[in-house]
Design a protein around this motif. Structure first.
Motif, mmCIF file in Angstrom:
data_model
loop_
_atom_site.group_PDB
_atom_site.id
_atom_site.type_symbol
_atom_site.label_atom_id
_atom_site.label_comp_id
_atom_site.label_asym_id
_atom_site.label_seq_id
_atom_site.Cartn_x
_atom_site.Cartn_y
_atom_site.Cartn_z
ATOM 1 N N ARG A 111 0.835 -1.203 0.000
ATOM 2 C CA ARG A 111 0.000 0.000 0.000
ATOM 3 C C ARG A 111 0.872 1.256 0.000
ATOM 4 O O ARG A 111 0.575 2.224 -0.701
ATOM 5 N N ARG A 112 1.931 1.226 0.780
ATOM 6 C CA ARG A 112 2.828 2.384 0.803
ATOM 7 C C ARG A 112 3.486 2.576 -0.560
ATOM 8 O O ARG A 112 3.633 3.700 -1.039
ATOM 9 N N LYS A 113 3.862 1.464 -1.199
ATOM 10 C CA LYS A 113 4.512 1.558 -2.504
ATOM 11 C C LYS A 113 3.567 2.161 -3.535
ATOM 12 O O LYS A 113 3.966 3.008 -4.354
ATOM 13 N N ALA A 114 2.312 1.747 -3.514
ATOM 14 C CA ALA A 114 1.334 2.273 -4.463
ATOM 15 C C ALA A 114 1.126 3.772 -4.254
ATOM 16 O O ALA A 114 1.082 4.550 -5.216
ATOM 17 N N GLU A 115 0.989 4.193 -2.996
ATOM 18 C CA GLU A 115 0.829 5.617 -2.699
ATOM 19 C C GLU A 115 2.064 6.413 -3.117
ATOM 20 O O GLU A 115 1.958 7.522 -3.640
ATOM 21 N N ASP A 116 3.213 5.839 -2.869
ATOM 22 C CA ASP A 116 4.476 6.495 -3.204
ATOM 23 C C ASP A 116 4.565 6.768 -4.705
ATOM 24 O O ASP A 116 4.895 7.874 -5.136
ATOM 25 N N LEU A 117 4.274 5.766 -5.508
ATOM 26 C CA LEU A 117 4.362 5.927 -6.962
ATOM 27 C C LEU A 117 3.354 6.951 -7.469
ATOM 28 O O LEU A 117 3.660 7.763 -8.349
ATOM 29 N N LYS A 118 2.146 6.926 -6.923
ATOM 30 C CA LYS A 118 1.129 7.888 -7.340
ATOM 31 C C LYS A 118 1.546 9.321 -6.980
ATOM 32 O O LYS A 118 1.306 10.259 -7.745
#
Length: 240
Positions: A111-118
């Motif tokens: 979840r953190r990775k997805a938010e980070d990329l966005k």
């Protein structure tokens, strides 16, 4: 005679100031003199997002000696930023220290990775960037070394930018690798501007790792990328 002497003195002063400015500019660049564009701003008017990969809890690849990808990626990115700014570019760093871009309260790596990329993508869009350069390091226990540039097939301009940087990697770093297309890298696919991801070396290679840890070599990587951007801008008809 008085007028002539005064004019001669003014000429000497002006010449001395010009030499002083030239030397200061060279020292600030920390780059080969023969290659430096000393008094021009070839990137003036361009907004470039420089993206040091990973950060915070996401360290990326780890070398056998414990060297972490995120640390070297940030150092190279900072050197690249300095070169680009000197050439007149407006540079946006997705991170300037060891953190990711996810919400502090978000739990779970995926979840953190997805938010980070966005969040990184939003920085590209919010700043209406002209170019995007992401910096990472590779690792493969099975072998491999050398800097390599990846691009998305959506834009021909991304391929041109990748090729320009790869040629500099071949020239400055003696990399034997070639550019490689990718269709599944989130930031490259959704940036919708000329965008590349540079894997600047292999942390897993016993000979390349010591180089990657050297500040002088990190500057060399950044300078190669900078030269690639300059070459792309000089030859491109797609941005302006």
């Amino acid at each position: 005679m008085m007028v002539s002497n005064d004019w001669r003195k003014l000429s000497i002063v002006a010449g001395s100031l010009a030499i002083l400015l030239f030397v200061v500019n060279l020292l600030a660049a920390d780059a080969p003199i023969a290659k430096l564009w000393s008094f021009s701003a070839p990137l003036s008017g361009y907004t470039i997002v420089v993206d040091p990969g990973h950060g915070g809890p996401d360290g990326g690849a780890v070398a056998p000696d414990g060297t972490i990808e995120k640390t070297i990626a940030l150092s190279v990115a900072q050197y690249l930023r300095d070169y680009l700014q000197q050439a007149g570019a407006y540079v946006i760093m997705t991170r300037d220290d060891d953190h990711d871009l996810a919400n502090p309260d978000t739990k779970g790596y995926s979840r953190r990775k997805a938010e980070d990329l966005k969040a990184r993508l939003m920085m590209i869009r919010d700043h209406k960037a002209d170019l995007f350069c992401s910096i990472h390091l590779n690792s493969n226990p099975a072998g491999g070394r050398g800097a390599q540039v990846f691009y998305d097939t959506e834009l021909e301009a991304s391929k041109q930018l990748a090729q320009a940087i790869q040629q500099q990697f071949q020239k400055e770093l003696n990399s034997k690798r070639q550019i490689e297309p990718q269709d599944d890298l989130y930031l490259l696919r959704h940036a919708h501007i000329p965008a590349v991801l540079a894997e600047v070396g292999f942390l897993s290679d016993a000979e390349e790792l010591p180089l990657l840890k050297q500040k002088s070599y990190q500057k060399k990587i950044a300078y190669a990328m900078y030269q690639g951007v300059l070459e792309y801008i000089a030859n491109s008809q797609t941005l302006r």
